[in-house]
Scaffold this motif. Sequence first.
Motif: not given
Length: 239
Positions: A178-181, A203-209
């Motif tokens: 998710f962070k690297n997407y 959390k996913i929303a915070s990881l994906i820019k």
Amino acid sequence: MALKSIQYDNKNFDISYEIVNQGLKKDIIILHGWGSNKDIMSKNFKNYLPSFRHIYIDLPGFGKSINEYVLSTNDYVTIMEIFLKEIHASKDTIMGHSYGGKVATKLNPKNLILLSSAGIVEEKSAKVKSKIKMAKLFKFLGLGAITKIFRSKDVDNMSQNMYETFKNVLNEDFTDEFKNYEGKAYIFWAESDTATSLESGKKIASLIKNSEFKSYEGTHFFFVENAKDISERIENGIL
């Protein structure tokens, strides 16, 4: 319904799929969750997203896509990549519910749509931890057959190979994925989801820019009551 045979890792996979809005050029790939199938997704979205050609797929081992092998998430991703090339479909826009969200993320589309996606490892409840301990004890005592009563409802009526597949994919941490997407993500979630918690969605929303997050009342299959609003938000965002 259509069926497409593909070859992967010297194995044959017959993939069941359905296409809606055949004449359109802009594709949206729609992937179901664990224990589900394409029909559930099609039933709720086929009357919306009029600007897209919808491609609903039964992942191997679900619906009408037979699977005789033990697979990993990477296997599912590669199988989907081969399949989409075979039917000349674009993977620019992919929607995934629950486990399908993990597969969708690893397919790395330009537009990623997540519906209560799996991928964040959550703390197990005391009840689940107790079941795991009991299952391990029975297995240690040579009573492996009894451990079936402790299995998740997600694998009810599943073959042994699909149960092994389930164990392969259950506790994968997709934080880095998710962070690297780097594409655009549209994240929709259920506020009372007990399978993938609302906190996991945030959390996913915070990881994906580059992401947009919207929650709805409901549980894991919240999209059944909210397909129209979700579809309008997707069209307005992408088009």
